[in-house]
Design a protein around this motif. Structure first.
Motif, short mmCIF file in Angstrom:
data_model
loop_
_atom_site.label_atom_id
_atom_site.label_comp_id
_atom_site.label_asym_id
_atom_site.label_seq_id
_atom_site.Cartn_x
_atom_site.Cartn_y
_atom_site.Cartn_z
N CYS A 356 0.83 -1.21 0.00
CA CYS A 356 0.00 0.00 0.00
C CYS A 356 0.86 1.26 0.00
O CYS A 356 0.55 2.24 -0.69
CB CYS A 356 -0.92 0.00 1.21
N SER A 408 -2.96 4.84 -0.63
CA SER A 408 -2.42 3.86 0.32
C SER A 408 -3.45 3.50 1.39
O SER A 408 -3.59 2.33 1.76
CB SER A 408 -1.14 4.39 0.97
N TYR A 412 -5.17 -0.11 2.00
CA TYR A 412 -4.90 -0.75 3.29
C TYR A 412 -6.20 -1.08 4.02
O TYR A 412 -6.30 -2.12 4.69
CB TYR A 412 -4.04 0.17 4.15
#
Length: 653
Positions: A356, A408, A412
């Motif tokens: 990520c 990211s 995640y």
């Protein structure tokens, strides 16, 4: 370098490419007009050498200084970061006023001066002078004895005699300034070109006069080594060259020549940027043609293999969904990508957090590169504005931290990660943090090497402030919005226990695919890469950003296509671990970039100083790492879209 989409922008780019140099001057840039006898200021920039990659302050060598000492010109952050150090000079120029063998100053070389000057001549250092924001072109001789101009890289400070090993300094220069009269009916002139023809002359005063270097009469005494009043210096008048040795007395002189020109002020950079058409546009068109052929071939391969096979696979899988239990038992030995439907969206088994982080950083870098190249292509950034490209890269990178945080965090959260604070912190710090400490290490080394490439402390603090006070908060802001979004929905349900992966055949081994995949995108961009490397490391101008934009887009499209193709074959081989595989497939382009840079390094004929190797390979490694993140992210996100699409097209029990 690099960008994204393809069809609509390509049409607009054709217009940009047609006029690559004349597009640089945008509204708001005011030309300077000089009256007759008005002072025309000449400045000196840092000396440069492609062999050492260490810019040096002009006044570190025994050259003439202006009265009261040199004064720094105002510089922006980008100029400091690129090693520019522009200062005032003692050369006096007045519009249309010719000068003949004007005495500038006299220097007596002590042992340290002679050794230092000889070392810089040996390493091929060049002077970089500036008049009205135009850099000095260099006038030299070809092997056949014809005069030739080079518009990039300045002119040498001296030369080495290969037979004797002696060093000679260029202590006389013919300064040739081309001017254009704005209106033939009115007085007013503009500088449109500037070149320097250097000579090495062992000057002697007439009547054996000896000057102490300070008295005023030495500036007006005639020199027997000059051609005389009204005649400019030429090589025919040079009898003995000025050798560099201990206790040598060097007399610096200069001529000034004004040449009328039909070139308008708005077009004065054209000859600099094209090197007087030394590199024909056909070379760049060859690069584009090469790239387009690669992407067309790959697109045809993807279309023929994937679409044909996918239609057949989806049709057979959906037909199997309506079979009776007895018919399904007869079909138990089926194979293919449908068998991994319960595992294909399982998060990466290794380091999902770093996946990520890398995807977020790659998004930030990719958008930064796209915007910088686009601004350069339309003329907002150019060599006429020193340091503008570096400054824009910094600003874009800092501002686009919000995209890194969003991507990211969204990934995640989809992976059901629990250390979201750590993920966001790593996204904000891993790439820029390691790059900053590498830069800081090199900056300290350059400081002790007395290089002008050493960035002042206050500018280092500005970079830290931009990172800590703008970039990091924007990454956290993007992460906040990313975590507020719903989890990305998958078309299939992931099972509790992972399916075993059968041993792959040699041709479908994931490591082989990851290693070989990068060759295709690299092949699409390697021709243009040569010119980019020349600009980065050999002080050449690079201006065809329209070509760069197209090549960048083709590079990313090629990365996406080759990754989708290889991921499809891995799924057919019942390998559901495609997340890191897809990232490394397209990301391996960076490996070939670094390998190419290792071979290209010999072009520099580098000195034996360890710092030269550290600078080149250190920064090329990090440029390759940035390329790895950009291309890897494009490949992984393309594969993600592809996998969601195909598994959303079938019926799963």
């Amino acid at each position: 370098m690099s960008p994204h989409p393809l069809p609509r922008i390509a049409l607009a780019l054709a217009a940009l490419i047609a006029v690559p140099a004349s597009a640089f001057y945008v509204p708001g840039v005011k030309p300077e007009t000089f009256m007759r006898n008005a002072e025309v200021t000449m400045k000196v920039n840092a000396m440069t050498s492609i062999h050492t990659q260490l810019p040096k302050d002009y006044y570190r060598l025994p050259f003439c200084e202006p009265a009261g000492g040199p004064k720094m010109a105002s510089e922006n952050l980008g100029e400091f970061l690129t090693g520019n150090k522009i200062q005032s000079s003692p050369y006096a120029l007045n519009m249309l006023l010719e000068k003949y063998c004007q005495i500038l100053c006299q220097k007596t070389l002590n042992k340290a001066d002679a050794r230092n000057l000889k070392m810089h001549i040996k390493y091929g250092y060049h002077n970089n002078w500036i008049i009205d924001n135009l850099p000095s072109a260099s006038v030299g001789l070809t092997e056949s004895g014809m005069k030739q101009k080079h518009y990039a890289g300045g002119f040498p400070i001296g030369y080495m005699d290969r037979q004797t090993g002696f060093a000679y300094v260029y202590n006389h220069v013919n300064i040739i300034v081309d001017y254009h009269q704005v209106d033939p009916e009115e007085e007013g002139y503009r500088v449109v070109a500037f070149s320097v023809e250097p000579f090495s002359v062992n000057h002697k005063y007439s009547n054996d006069y000896e000057w102490d270097g300070t008295s005023s009469e030495g500036f007006v005494k005639p020199l027997e080594t000059c051609p005389g009043a009204g005649i400019h210096m030429s090589r025919n008048y040079v009898i003995h060259a000025q050798i560099v040795e201990d206790d040598a007395t060097v007399l610096y002189t200069y001529d000034v020549t004004w040449v009328p020109s039909d070139v308008r002020w708005a077009s004065r950079w054209d000859v600099y940027l094209s090197e007087d058409h030394m590199v024909p546009a056909q070379v760049h068109w060859y690069s584009i043609t090469n790239s387009i052929l690669v992407v067309v071939f790959l697109s045809c391969l993807v279309l023929s293999v994937l679409i044909r096979n996918l239609r057949r696979d989806i049709a057979s899988y959906n037909a199997a969904a309506i079979l009776t239990d007895e018919e399904k038992e007869e079909d138990m030995d089926e194979s293919g990508w449908k068998l991994v439907h319960a595992d294909v969206f399982r998060p990466p088994s290794s380091y999902p957090l770093f996946f990520c982080v890398y995807a977020g950083s790659g998004t930030q870098l990719g958008i930064t590169a796209f915007c910088a190249i686009l601004c350069s292509a339309v003329g907002f950034l150019s060599p006429a504005r020193r340091g503008s490209l570096m400054t824009s890269l910094l600003v874009f990178y800092v501002l686009f931290g919000v995209f890194a945080g969003y991507v990211s965090s969204r990934l995640y959260k989809t992976f059901k990660g629990r250390q979201w604070q750590l993920c966001t912190l790593f996204t904000a710090t891993i790439f820029p943090g390691t790059l900053f400490f590498l830069f800081l290490f090199f900056n300290i080394v350059l400081f002790f090497r007395h290089s002008s490439a050493s960035v002042p402390f206050i500018d280092v603090l500005i970079i830290v402030a931009m990172w800590a006070c703008i970039s990091v908060p924007l990454v956290f802001l993007g992460a906040y919005f990313g975590y507020k979004q719903d989890v990305i929905a998958f078309p299939t349900v992931t099972s509790t226990i992972a399916r075993a992966i059968p041993p792959p055949s040699p041709l479908l081994h994931p490591k082989l695919g990851m290693a070989a995949a990068g060759m295709v995108p690299f092949a699409a961009a390697y021709v243009e890469l040569f010119f980019i490397m020349t600009s980065l490391w050999m002080d050449q101008y690079y201006y065809v950003f329209g070509f760069t934009l197209i090549v960048y887009m083709i590079l990313l499209v090629t990365c996406a296509e080759i990754t989708i193709l290889l991921v499809y074959y891995q799924l057919c081989a019942e390998n559901h671990r495609w997340w890191w595989f897809s990232f490394f497939c397209s990301g391996s382009t960076a490996f070939y970039l670094f390998l190419y840079s290792c071979f290209w390094f010999q072009q520099l004929e580098a000195s034996k100083m360890i710092i030269t190797y550290l600078l080149y390979f250190g920064y090329m490694f990090y440029i390759s790492f940035a390329m790895f993140l950009i291309t890897g992210t494009v490949g992984a996100m393309s594969a993600f879209w592809f996998v969601r699409m195909i598994f959303g097209s079938i019926k799963v029990d």
